[in-house]
Each structure stands twice: as C-alpha cells, then as structure tokens.
Design a protein around this motif. Structure first.
Motif, PDB file in Angstrom:
ATOM      1  N   VAL A 400       0.842  -1.199   0.000  1.00  0.00           N
ATOM      2  CA  VAL A 400       0.000   0.000   0.000  1.00  0.00           C
ATOM      3  C   VAL A 400       0.876   1.247   0.000  1.00  0.00           C
ATOM      4  N   ASP A 407       1.521   5.954  -7.351  1.00  0.00           N
ATOM      5  CA  ASP A 407       0.432   6.834  -7.772  1.00  0.00           C
ATOM      6  C   ASP A 407       0.938   8.263  -7.997  1.00  0.00           C
ATOM      7  N   VAL A 446      -2.531  -3.188  -6.271  1.00  0.00           N
ATOM      8  CA  VAL A 446      -3.328  -2.356  -5.358  1.00  0.00           C
ATOM      9  C   VAL A 446      -4.039  -1.258  -6.147  1.00  0.00           C
ATOM     10  N   LEU A 447      -3.311  -0.589  -7.047  1.00  0.00           N
ATOM     11  CA  LEU A 447      -3.902   0.500  -7.835  1.00  0.00           C
ATOM     12  C   LEU A 447      -4.979  -0.023  -8.782  1.00  0.00           C
ATOM     13  N   ARG A 449      -6.862  -2.740  -8.228  1.00  0.00           N
ATOM     14  CA  ARG A 449      -8.027  -3.100  -7.410  1.00  0.00           C
ATOM     15  C   ARG A 449      -8.830  -1.866  -7.012  1.00  0.00           C
ATOM     16  N   GLU A 450      -8.095  -0.768  -6.730  1.00  0.00           N
ATOM     17  CA  GLU A 450      -8.759   0.463  -6.296  1.00  0.00           C
ATOM     18  C   GLU A 450      -9.365   1.242  -7.465  1.00  0.00           C
ATOM     19  N   GLY A 451      -9.088   0.792  -8.698  1.00  0.00           N
ATOM     20  CA  GLY A 451      -9.646   1.477  -9.856  1.00  0.00           C
ATOM     21  C   GLY A 451      -8.928   2.756 -10.225  1.00  0.00           C
ATOM     22  N   VAL A 452      -7.728   2.956  -9.662  1.00  0.00           N
ATOM     23  CA  VAL A 452      -6.952   4.162  -9.987  1.00  0.00           C
ATOM     24  C   VAL A 452      -6.488   4.106 -11.438  1.00  0.00           C
TER      25      VAL A 452
END
Length: 483
Positions: A400, A407, A446-447, A449-452
């Motif tokens: 994370v 990001d 992670v990005l 999954r988060e839809g970033v």
C-alpha cells in the motif's frame, strides 16, 4: 464496518459547543500560527493539570476514574510547541512560582525551629546524663524529652504542580510528596530512554488511579495512593520512530502508548505569514481567568485537606451515546476493522473520550451532567488522535505504501499528457526500491483493485495501462485489442 467515529474534525464545533475552551484554542492557533491540534494539546494539558485534583469522571458503567490525560505530540523542532505550551500553562506556572516562594519561606522557618529543637534536645540529653540516681529528676527529664521528641518540627512539603524535563522515576518521587503533578517535557525521549522504562508500569497504574508501590535499594519505599498525574510530552519524529518498531515493542506491549492521546499534526512551517496574525488575546485571557478559578479551588482543597473530588457524570442521553461508541470501537477490533492491529489502543479509547468530555464539561462550568454535544466534541478530538496513533503504530502494508508512491509517479505522467502506456514503461520509471522482489507488481495490483488505473492488452499483445480509467475511450469501443 462502521468506524467508531465518522465526523470530520471540526474546530467550529468545539468553539460552538465549548466556547470558553474552543475560542482560546482557535485564538492561539491564529496568533501563534502553530498547528491547530498542537494548540488543542496545549489547552488540554493545562486543563488536565489544573482540574485533575478536583474532579473524577464516573463512567457510564459506574466505575470512577481519574479525569487527567496523557498527551504525546510528535513534531519536528520549530513548530512553536514550547511557545504554545508556555501560553496555556502560564497561570499554572505562576502559581508554582508563588508556591515555591512560600515553600522557601516555610523551609527557612522550619530550619530555625529545627535548630531550636536540636539545642533543646541537647540540653535535655546533658541533664539526663548529669541526673545521677535521682529517680524523680530522671522521670521528669525523660517525660520532658519524650514530649520534645513528639513535637519535632515537620519539614514543609513542596506543593509543586508542573515538573519539566525530569525522569519518570523522579516524577514518582515528587508524587510521593505532593500527590498531584504534571510531567511536561519538550524532550520526551526521557520516557523512551532505557533507564526510564522501569517507571513505565507505574505511570500506567497512575493513569488508572491505582496505588503504586516502588521498592528502592537503600531508600524508603514509595507508596503512592490516590495520586493524579497529567503527562504532556513532545517527541521529535526521529526519536519516536523506534517506538513504532521492534525496539519499542516492550513499551508498546506494556500498554503505555495506548493510554496516550497521540498528536502528529501537519506542519505550518512555511505558511506562518505576519499578515495572518491577529492582535486580539481576549479569549486566551478568559481561558486564564477560568484556570485561575480552578487553581484557587484546588489550592483551597489542599489547605483544607481530605476534600472529596467532584464526580462528573454523564446525562442519560450521553451515557447511551457513549455505549454506542464503545460498541463500535469493540467491533472495530475484529479482522478487517479499524483497530484490528491496535486492540491495546481501542481498549483505552472509550475511557479517554470520557475523560476529555469530563474535562471540557468542567472547564465550561455548566454544572449538571455531560451532554451529548460535549461527548461528540470529545469523540472528534480522540478520533483525530486515533488516526495519528494508527498511522504511527500500525502503518499500512508495504504494497500500500508502494502504491502511494507509484500513484504520485502516475499523476506526474498524467500532468505530462500521458494516458495509455505500456506496463514496462511504468516499471522502468518506478522508484528504485520497487524494482526488486516483485514490489512493483504488488503495488500495481493495489492501484488496479482500487480502480486508480486499469489494464488492457494492445493489438501487439503487450500489457498496457490506462491512467485515466474514468474518462471515455477515444475510439468508443472496448479497451482490449485497441490503441
């Protein structure tokens, strides 16, 4: 999972619900341009220090506990913590100065009386040696000597409220004499120093209001009962950091940090412009007047002696609201909950909310019982401290943290006008630490999954990324197989 407290921090709510306290904190923040929550800590420390000898809080379930709080500020040098602290503690330290003058006068009187007493004792001892076998004279001198020994002058106690930058063990010695005190340290490393760790379990007991017994080699034991202690310490981030890792497990494991309201505010350095400062001090002056009233009561109670502390209770409505908070805190300890990895902190959070609520209620001087409005403000304050505790002691997993850094890189690419890129392009430009051990791919997951971002395969079967997944596709069709 619903977290224990969901309201955003709201200084205006503090000013509205607790005008005397809230406006003083707001004015300190405006005039000193120090972080708002640093000013909040300064106000709470002064309030806890002044009121702790006068009041206890009765928990909704009936237990009576101290109202004093332990506060820890994690901040870099230059945040004006000492300036803010001096302003809020001004009246308490002024009383300490007066008490010190009185103590010095009383000590001088004691020394004179002690000299007279010792001379009289020597005279009687000589008479006793010269009395021979005269039983009548022996009896008379013995009786006179017995009366003299019973009237030995008592050394005056030092009535001090604030102890600055002393070790926790020295604080215990002071509490053994005075029964009430405040440990203030701008060098909070004394708490985490290896030599001071022996005192940590005793500090834990004092927070709970329990009796403390300390055996000392070559010195009388300390037996401290019904004492009250406030702690307000500042730690530099580099000194505090080891407490969040394996080196600090011993102190964390003792439940010591769980008792603190931990404050790690955003810095205001670089934004403290003279045009933003006001010259008005009326709210801080009103704060001083109220502190003086409280200290006057505390001093009178000390002179009279054995005065029962006032019990601060919850209204029925506030008690019901507190139980709901306590239940949500308990549920948040479950796997996936906010406090899954901070059950020690969660176990003390409900009581800390009650303590802050009791202090605010007492300071405003409204009388009666704690209201729901006051409880909500206390919950907001402790919620912010909870967030900081979790950030410091329960940091997010490595993937994370890596995703956050990745990001930032993606945002810079967006600013440069990029949207569709190959995965290898991002991999080559990611932070060096992410290029080994699969860290880049875990952060990327992670990005995703988060839809970033979103992934797709282009016409040449290359793995690609869409950096702006919320925008419509330029070609209007499905993502895979295009671009």
């Amino acid at each position: 999972m619903e977290y224990p407290m969901t309201r955003e921090p709201n200084p205006a709510a503090l000013c509205y619900s607790q005008p005397l306290f809230g406006e003083a904190v707001r004015q300190a923040h405006q005039n000193f341009q120090a972080p708002y929550r640093l000013c909040l800590m300064g106000g709470l420390a002064a309030l806890s220090s002044a009121a702790q000898s006068l009041v206890d809080v009765v928990m909704p379930y009936g237990a009576r506990v101290p109202a004093g709080v332990y506060l820890a500020l994690i901040a870099r040098s230059g945040e004006r913590k000492s300036t803010v602290e001096r302003r809020f503690m001004k009246e308490i330290k002024a009383l300490d100065d007066n008490l010190e003058e009185e103590h010095n006068c009383n000590l001088a009187d004691y020394k004179v009386k002690m000299l007279e007493w010792k001379n009289r004792k020597k005279q009687l001892e000589k008479k006793l040696g010269k009395s021979g076998n005269d039983q009548h004279e022996l009896t008379r001198i013995r009786e006179e000597l017995r009366e003299l020994l019973a009237s030995e002058p008592t050394k005056p106690q030092r009535a001090k409220l604030v102890y600055e930058d002393i070790s926790p063990m020295a604080m215990l010695n002071a509490l053994n004499e005075t029964g009430v005190g405040t440990l203030v340290s701008s060098e909070g490393g004394i708490i985490v120093d290896g030599k001071s760790f022996d005192a940590v379990p005793h500090l834990n007991s004092l927070w709970s209001g329990d009796k403390v017994s300390v055996a000392r080699v070559g010195k009388p034991s300390l037996n401290i009962s019904d004492a009250r202690l406030t702690v307000s310490i500042m730690l530099q981030p580099e000194i505090f950091k080891p407490q969040t890792g394996k080196k600090g497990e011993k102190i964390r494991g003792s439940g010591h940090w769980a008792r603190y309201l931990v404050i790690n505010p955003e810095s205001t350095q670089g934004t403290r412009l003279s045009t933003r400062q006001a010259n008005s001090w009326e709210h801080l002056d009103a704060f001083d007047r109220r502190i003086r009233e409280i200290l006057s009561k505390a001093r009178m109670a000390r002179i009279v002696g054995d005065v029962e502390r006032e019990e601060i209770r919850f209204s029925e409505e506030a008690a019901a609201a507190w139980y709901k908070l306590a239940d949500r805190i308990e549920e948040a300890i479950l796997p996936g909950g906010q406090f899954e990895h901070a059950s020690d902190h969660a176990s003390k959070l409900g009581e800390n909310i009650a303590r802050v609520a009791a202090l605010l209620h007492f300071f405003e001087g409204d009388g009666g019982a704690i209201t729901v409005e006051t409880l909500n403000v206390a919950a907001d304050i402790c919620n912010e401290c909870s967030d900081d505790f979790l950030k410091l002691f329960v940091p997010p997993p490595e993937e994370v943290r890596d995703a956050v850094e990745l990001d930032k890189l993606i945002n810079r690419m967006r600013d440069d006008g990029l949207r569709f890129i190959r995965r290898t392009y991002l991999h080559k430009r990611c932070p060096n630490a992410q290029r080994t051990g699969g860290r880049f791919f875990r952060a990327l997951d992670v990005l995703l999954r988060e839809g970033v971002i979103r992934s797709y395969v282009d016409m040449s079967n290359s793995q690609c990324l869409d950096l702006c997944p919320l925008l419509p596709l330029p070609w209007g069709g499905p993502l895979n197989g295009h671009h």
